[in-house]
Design a protein around this motif. Structure first.
Motif, mmCIF file in Angstrom:
data_model
loop_
_atom_site.group_PDB
_atom_site.id
_atom_site.type_symbol
_atom_site.label_atom_id
_atom_site.label_comp_id
_atom_site.label_asym_id
_atom_site.label_seq_id
_atom_site.Cartn_x
_atom_site.Cartn_y
_atom_site.Cartn_z
ATOM 1 N N LEU A 114 70.094 11.963 34.670
ATOM 2 C CA LEU A 114 71.373 11.328 34.366
ATOM 3 C C LEU A 114 71.226 10.336 33.209
ATOM 4 C CD1 LEU A 114 74.344 10.940 35.327
ATOM 5 C CD2 LEU A 114 73.507 9.027 36.679
ATOM 6 N N TRP A 115 70.300 9.422 33.362
ATOM 7 C CA TRP A 115 70.154 8.381 32.338
ATOM 8 C C TRP A 115 69.672 8.972 31.019
ATOM 9 C CZ3 TRP A 115 73.108 5.496 34.600
ATOM 10 C CH2 TRP A 115 72.917 4.958 35.895
ATOM 11 N N LEU A 118 72.563 10.627 29.384
ATOM 12 C CA LEU A 118 73.484 9.615 28.872
ATOM 13 C C LEU A 118 72.939 8.985 27.593
ATOM 14 C CD1 LEU A 118 74.872 7.663 31.943
ATOM 15 C CD2 LEU A 118 76.080 9.112 30.319
ATOM 16 N N LEU A 121 73.294 11.251 24.811
ATOM 17 C CA LEU A 121 74.709 11.367 24.467
ATOM 18 C C LEU A 121 75.155 10.205 23.590
ATOM 19 C CD1 LEU A 121 76.752 13.453 25.444
ATOM 20 C CD2 LEU A 121 77.498 11.815 27.140
ATOM 21 N N ARG A 194 62.860 9.147 29.642
ATOM 22 C CA ARG A 194 62.362 9.325 28.285
ATOM 23 C C ARG A 194 62.222 10.797 27.937
ATOM 24 N NH1 ARG A 194 57.747 5.823 26.032
ATOM 25 N NH2 ARG A 194 56.483 7.579 26.669
ATOM 26 N N ARG A 197 65.583 12.475 27.581
ATOM 27 C CA ARG A 197 66.277 12.081 26.362
ATOM 28 C C ARG A 197 65.739 12.878 25.165
ATOM 29 N NH1 ARG A 197 65.409 8.416 22.239
ATOM 30 N NH2 ARG A 197 67.272 7.426 21.367
ATOM 31 N N MET B 1 76.647 13.567 18.678
ATOM 32 C CA MET B 1 77.477 14.733 18.990
ATOM 33 C C MET B 1 78.797 14.296 19.606
ATOM 34 S SD MET B 1 75.972 16.476 22.414
ATOM 35 C CE MET B 1 77.500 17.293 22.804
ATOM 36 N N SER B 3 81.709 13.959 22.203
ATOM 37 C CA SER B 3 81.659 13.899 23.662
ATOM 38 C C SER B 3 83.041 13.572 24.222
ATOM 39 C CB SER B 3 80.647 12.842 24.101
ATOM 40 O OG SER B 3 81.085 11.584 23.655
ATOM 41 N N PHE B 6 83.780 15.156 27.677
ATOM 42 C CA PHE B 6 82.830 14.855 28.742
ATOM 43 C C PHE B 6 82.897 13.370 29.094
ATOM 44 C CE2 PHE B 6 78.619 13.257 29.892
ATOM 45 C CZ PHE B 6 78.503 13.908 31.101
ATOM 46 N N PRO B 8 81.122 10.577 31.065
ATOM 47 C CA PRO B 8 80.071 10.011 31.923
ATOM 48 C C PRO B 8 80.653 8.953 32.846
ATOM 49 C CG PRO B 8 79.818 9.271 29.645
ATOM 50 C CD PRO B 8 80.924 10.252 29.651
#
Lengths: 312, 546, 462
Positions: A114-115, A118, A121, A194, A197, B1, B3, B6, B8
């Protein structure tokens, strides 16, 4: 396939024999003996005790005897808790360690994925920076500091709330497992974050993602169907070693949170020089790890068709 | 990118919801004290190692056993010796006779008989059982010979005249024998039940049978142990508590103290006492601190074996003349209530009519650096060396021991220029080194087995296995023999007064401190008893008030 | 279609000029390591970590030269003191000369109850001693003395039980229990031996910081009673024996970094040699050697670290660093061995190695000239990541009491000691654990940077 598994198992048996012998040797090199106690015993009592535990026999004979019993699956009677067999101790306490370990692995993997996702992202933006800072904290603070601090935190939380929100220590329901599992899984979670990611970023640059984007797929779909799924693979490959670290690394957490796990038993047994418990736990953990490694290798074969089994 | 679609945030929201659901679960953990149920919760450092009263040795087992079993005599709420299973008794010289109560029952309803004592005591000295504490049974006639396998079990000086009368023959007059009968290895064990367990007597709840105020109803190894009031106990009326639960077992004292702060425990550290940091914490949280002597005396013992420089009296006197136990206790250890050591015999021990230490004041060695250096010079001449070789100070690996070892190291270096090497070892390695005499100084202590100064006094008799430094002095031995050979209190105490003086004048040991247990308890829990022999904390007569 | 014949001149058939200039390398040629260094320099985080590592090494090696306090010097008056830049204290007489006050006990008057004594401080109250004197209470068998660091709020809040008098004629008490220059509230209660009196007396006392005459003499300060002296600064505070924490951290750094750096160097070295040989020879040698490595890998690491720690044993005065090194090397070499062996196996097939072999190169030459240098990158990365692991292992073992032997300090054992006094003197935990964290962090980031710089295939794309 079957012959591969059999071969691996055969090697595993040898490995366990090696672990047992190494433990036995190391243990008998330790000065002192398991029968001594704070209050001195006279020669009469001492001789009686030695006879009862078979310590009056030569060491090599003790070794053969022990190996024979181990083959039968009997780890003997504990020295420090005279009424309990080592098999009982393992049977009662390993599930606790295993539950704690699995739970923390779950936290670590879920959190890591998850982290990590994120952070990828929000690459180079605030959430990324915050998450990476936390990750740095997770890998650089010793676990015993984490454990003590988190217990203090729960205590203050409870005092502030005026009621017991989370138990300070103990073992039983899920709430008592929550914080210890988090603490135990912390460094693994940081490591996986890490990994996740960088794996996400790597996948983002691949041709198939570009193709998908060019096709006009929705970003959500690309994220879940293509990027996440492919990026998770390297995370899964570190699960095997992570299981090993987590299930045997619980001493600190078990002691701070009063959890009756096997790790605590081992540390106590070493201080008490409890021959049978030391042997039993080491051999058991060793065997467990050997099996986990074999199982994980086989699993990879199913998950990732690129890996061919048999090429050891 | 990109998002945009999406979210979170949605993930986070789900996660938060899950957490809320988690906390909404009902709390199962009980509180430390419960008035309505008369239930208390306590924490222990670990698992009782062996609850079989014949073979038990450790403090945790003693604690539980004192609650679930009872011997001929017992301690009442005021720490006085009163009748337990025995209703009355007679003792004269080497002969003792006990009359048992008819209403003392096992928890299955069968009566406790004299045969149960005979069986148990014989098992204690049975070489095949190999009980570690068998030597505490040695005052009983022939016990030692039986334990050595030289006599049959039946030769033991104990006999059931009938179901309710027990007769005991002793080796020699033993003033404290009555007190011994309240110790766990003297507890009764019923033969038929014991044999039916196939070696698993008291290994699990289903292998247990009780004759004490409580019974063990649940035991999850390494995790929890629960005691409930035993309705078949003959004096059940004087017991108020219904439940004593031990839901936490951990060696981490910080964790236990946090549990107490969280209201999960009725009393904390009844067995060992709080550490300095916990005391500060307790103070800051406005907790009442109770302090009790736990009976243990700590001292530095020298190695007197031949060939060791510490066998030299002048060297020991040099060290004695620079060591200030007040500085050690007040500045280094820093736990309130610890009494700076002056003698082997602790302050609470009784003498003839008053406290032993008031009747026999300890000679106070002078703190004098000049004199210390003179002693050191003399020691060097006597030993024929220019420099005293480095001395090893052996201690265990607990922080309080390491602290002291480092203090002594710096002290003797600073004042006498002695080179001291700290040798901190884990439990069994330390025992091994101390038994084999691989040390020059050792940090050690002794807790009393029975309430008589003799439990300390005979430690330095040349034949005592617990004489770690193998101190051997005909003078000291003669004092011990004098005290052991008679039941006249005046003669005995005089002899022990001489032992006390001898130990200081010859600098056989350096007394460092007498430990107290600082304890915090819930203000609603009253009547907890603390004592120096046997279990240090007893909850039998405790109750919860509103 | 007609053929267009191009027109040629004689000059077209002249030899082309020797264009050496075009072949000239304008930019400086970069070796593998130079290239790596350039890339590392561009990575700000890695560079920063490198500076931290250098700073740590300087701290360890040069620190004691600049900060000259003796790390083993115990100042029992400054136990667990927070960071200070020097304090002043007055000089007072040595304790132990005080006889105390005694008084003839009186029996309790019939029908009376135990009262409260009047309480005062004899002389001035200092951090060396506070001498309490009280009046005799008729009927009292003993007196209980309490000390609190806030004003008691109730009978239940009297504070630390300092002690109980032994006999009824003792009417004084000398408190020396870790006094600090702060306010205290002392309470004395009379007791008839069983019950405590209902009333008690409390006084407030503020001891002054002081050292004794003999301490002043020992430190070569002004040793006249009443003089004011300056005490040394402890910028990081002191530990549980009053030792300077900064000096201890420097000494601890030597232990922690020694284990952290030397152990990985050693086991990587063993691993490189073992793996190199195994990979070079291949075949049955390889199978047997790798099987042995697999056995060692299968040993549960922490369990065996603990087991080895006690089987090697630590003698009196020994620090226990060597047994820990040995145990780490014994258990950790196979990882590197496997890595190197894999690399060597791969490189063995490369054309330039084959060429060298065809030209008759000896195995030793091949291994050390071609194979090992080309595996240096991954080895260096492994080494950097092994350092935090070794430092953590040391800290962990210290936590469970299986680390270096006292009085040798290490960051791990110091934070373990600090964790017990976490609430009252947090600096004892904070500083050593910050050092552990920063070191672990720096080596981790440096490892990341090195990996990026040395091996383009392993580069994580950030």
């Amino acid at each position: 396939m079957l012959s591969y598994i059999l071969k691996r198992l055969g090697i595993g048996v040898f490995t366990i024999w090696f672990i047992a012998t190494a433990t036995f040797t190391a243990m008998h090199m330790v000065p002192g003996d398991p029968l001594s106690n704070e209050r001195g015993t006279n020669e009469i009592i001492r001789a009686n005790l030695e006879r009862q535990y078979g310590l009056d026999k030569p060491v090599f004979q003790q070794y053969l005897l022990y190996m024979g019993n181990m083959l039968k699956g009997d780890f003997g009677i504990a020295f420090s808790e005279e009424n309990r067999s080592v098999n009982d101790i393992i049977r009662e306490h390993f599930p606790v360690s295993a539950t704690l370990g699995l739970l923390s692995l779950l936290f670590a993997t879920a959190g890591g994925v998850l982290w990590g996702a994120l952070a990828a992202l929000y690459r180079n933006r605030l959430p990324d920076a915050v998450l990476m800072f936390l990750v740095i904290l997770g890998i650089s603070v010793p676990s015993f500091v984490f454990a003590a601090l988190s217990q203090l935190l729960i205590l203050n939380l409870n005092q502030w709330a005026g009621r017991s929100i989370l138990p300070v220590a103990g073992w039983g329901d899920f709430r008592s497992m929550l914080v210890p599992a988090l603490v135990l899984g912390m460094s693994t979670m940081a490591f996986m974050t890490r990994l996740m990611r960088s794996s996400m970023l790597e996948v983002a640059n691949t041709d198939y993602i570009r193709t998908a984007r060019a096709k006009g797929l929705s970003p959500t779909r690309i994220f879940f169907r293509h990027q996440l799924r492919n990026a998770i693979l390297p995370v899964i490959t570190v699960l095997g070693p992570a299981i090993a670290i987590i299930t045997t690394g619980g001493f600190v957490v078990e002691s701070v949170f009063a959890i009756p796990g096997l790790g605590r038993y081992f540390v106590q047994a070493v201080a008490q020089l409890d021959y049978t418990v030391i042997m039993g736990t080491t051999v058991f953990f060793g065997a467990f790890l050997v099996l986990v490694v074999i199982a994980v290798d086989i699993l990879y074969g199913f998950i990732d068709p690129r890996i061919r089994l048999g090429a050891v | 990118m990109n998002s945009d679609n999406f979210s979170p945030h949605r993930c986070l929201r789900v996660f938060a919801l899950l957490l809320c659901a988690l906390f909404a679960w009902p709390a199962v953990a009980q509180n430390g004290v419960d008035f309505a149920r008369q239930a208390v919760q306590i924490a222990m450092t670990g698992e009782p190692r062996n609850l079989n009263s014949i073979r038990a040795t450790d403090q945790l087992s003693i604690f539980y056993l004192e609650h679930v079993k009872e011997g001929l005599l017992r301690k009442n709420a005021r720490n006085e010796l009163v009748g337990g299973v025995a209703e009355r008794w007679e003792m004269e010289g080497t002969h003792a006779k006990f009359w048992l109560r008819r209403n003392a029952m096992w928890s299955d309803g069968k009566p406790v008989t004299a045969h149960d004592f005979v069986f148990a005591w014989r098992q204690v000295v049975n070489p095949e059982v190999a009980a570690e504490y068998a030597s505490i049974m040695y005052p009983v006639k022939n016990a030692e010979a039986i334990n050595a396998g030289k006599m049959p079990l039946e030769a033991l000086g104990v006999r059931a005249i009938d179901d309710y009368t027990l007769e005991v023959e002793l080796e020699a007059p033993t003033g404290y024998f009555l007190a011994l009968t309240s110790f766990m290895i003297y507890y009764p064990v019923r033969e038929d039940f014991y044999k039916a367990q196939n070696g698993r007597y008291f290994a699990d709840v289903e292998n247990m049978i009780f004759n004490g105020p409580f019974k063990i109803t649940r035991w999850v190894h390494g995790a929890s142990l629960r005691m409930e009031k035993n309705p078949t106990y003959w004096d059940a009326d004087s017991v108020t508590l219904n439940v004593i639960d031990t839901p936490y077992m951990t060696p981490d004292s910080k964790a236990r103290f946090n549990l107490f702060k969280d209201g999960k425990l009725a009393v904390e550290n009844g067995l060992q006492g709080l550490e300095a940091e916990e005391l500060r914490d307790a103070l800051a949280n406005r907790m009442r601190i109770h302090s009790h002597s736990d009976g243990t005396v700590f001292y530095v013992e020298f190695n007197h074996r031949p060939g060791r420089v510490t066998g030299n009296t002048n060297l020991r006197k040099a060290m004695q003349a620079v060591f200030d136990s007040q500085e050690l206790v007040y500045k280094v250890i820093g736990i309130a209530g610890y009494i700076p050591g002056r003698s082997l015999f602790p302050v609470y021990m009784n003498g003839v009519n008053d406290k032993f230490r008031i009747e026999y004041p300890v000679p106070q060695p002078e703190l004098n650096l000049e004199k210390a250096r003179q002693h050191l010079e003399l020691a060097k001449q006597e030993l024929g060396v220019d420099e005293i070789p480095p001395l090893a100070i052996l201690c265990d690996d607990r922080e309080i021991a390491i602290l002291q070892a480092q203090y002594f190291q710096a002290l003797f270096k600073r004042t006498l220029g002695l080179d001291i090497k700290v040798d901190s070892q884990t439990f069994k390695q330390r025992l091994d080194k101390s038994q084999n005499g691989n040390f020059d100084l050792i940090l050690t202590g002794w807790g009393p087995d029975y309430e008589d100064p003799m439990t300390f006094g005979d430690l330095f008799a040349s034949w005592n296995v617990n004489n770690k430094g193998r101190y051997s002095s005909p003078v000291y031995d003669s004092f011990v023999r004098t005290a052991q050979g008679t039941s006249d209190q005046q003669i005995r105490m005089d002899a022990m007064g001489r032992m006390q003086t001898h130990l200081i004048e010859e600098a056989v040991i350096l007394p460092s401190y007498e430990r107290v247990a600082n304890v915090v308890q819930d203000p609603r829990l009253v009547g907890v008893m603390f004592k120096q022999t046997g279990a240090s904390m007893v909850l039998t007569y405790a109750r919860v008030v509103e | 279609m007609s053929l267009n014949t191009p027109e040629f001149s004689a000059s077209d058939f002249a030899p082309a000029p020797n264009l050496v200039a075009a072949e000239r390398i304008v930019r400086p040629s970069l070796s593998y390591w130079q290239d790596a260094w350039l890339r590392l320099k561009k990575n700000r985080r890695a560079l920063c970590s490198l500076y931290i590592v250098i700073a740590l090494l300087l701290f360890t090696l040069l620190g004691p030269v600049i900060w000259r306090q003796d790390p083993a010097l115990q100042d029992l008056d400054a136990i667990s003191q927070g960071p200070t830049l020097g304090t002043r204290a007055i000089v007072v007489e040595d304790p132990g000369n005080w006889e105390g006050v005694r008084g003839e006990p009186a029996p309790l008057p019939p029908g009376g109850t135990l009262g409260a004594p009047t309480l005062r401080v004899e002389g001035i109250a200092t951090t060396q001693y506070v001498r309490l004197v009280w009046s005799m209470v008729p009927g009292a068998q003993q007196y209980l003395i309490y000390r609190n660091d806030h004003a008691p709020e109730s009978d239940q809040d009297l504070g630390l039980p300092l002690g109980t008098t032994l006999s009824p004629d003792e009417l004084s008490f000398e408190d020396r229990l870790q006094l600090r220059p702060q306010r205290y509230w002392y309470t004395v209660i009379a007791s008839d031996g069983v019950e405590e009196a209902a009333e008690h007396t409390t006084i407030e006392v503020s001891p002054q910081r002081a050292i004794t005459v003999s301490q002043a003499r020992e430190r070569e300060l002004d040793d006249t009673v009443g003089a004011t002296v300056d005490l040394p600064a402890h910028p990081f505070g002191t530990d549980y024996l009053g030792r300077d924490l900064l000096a201890r951290l420097m000494e601890g750094a030597r232990v922690s970094l020694f284990i952290g750096i030397v152990a990985p160097l050693l086991f990587v070295l063993v691993g490189v040699i073992y793996g190199g040989i195994s990979g070079y020879f291949g075949g049955n040698v390889d199978i047997v050697m790798m099987r042995v490595a697999d056995f060692v890998i299968a040993l549960p690491f922490l369990l065996f670290m603990i087991l080895f720690r006690i089987s090697f044993g630590i003698g009196p005065g020994e620090s226990g660093i060597f047994p820990m090194l040995l145990a780490l090397v014994l258990l950790r070499w196979p990882d590197t061995a496997r890595l190197v062996r894999g690399q060597v196996l791969q490189l063995r097939g490369e054309a330039y190695v084959q060429a060298a072999r065809v030209l008759g190169a000896q195995p030793g030459y091949l291994i050390f000239r071609h194979l090992l240098p080309n595996t240096m990158g991954p080895i260096l990365v492994t080494l950097t990541f092994a350092i935090p692991m070794a430092i953590f292992t040391e800290a962990f073992l210290s936590f469970i009491g299986m680390g270096v032997s006292p009085p040798t300090p290490s960051w791990g054992s110091m934070s373990n000691e600090g964790i017990r006094t976490m609430l009252s003197s947090p600096h004892e935990l904070l500083f050593p654990s910050i050092f552990i964290s920063v070191t672990v962090l720096a080596f981790n980031m440096l490892g990341d940077g090195l990996r990026d710089a040395l091996d383009s295939r392993m580069r994580s794309r950030e």
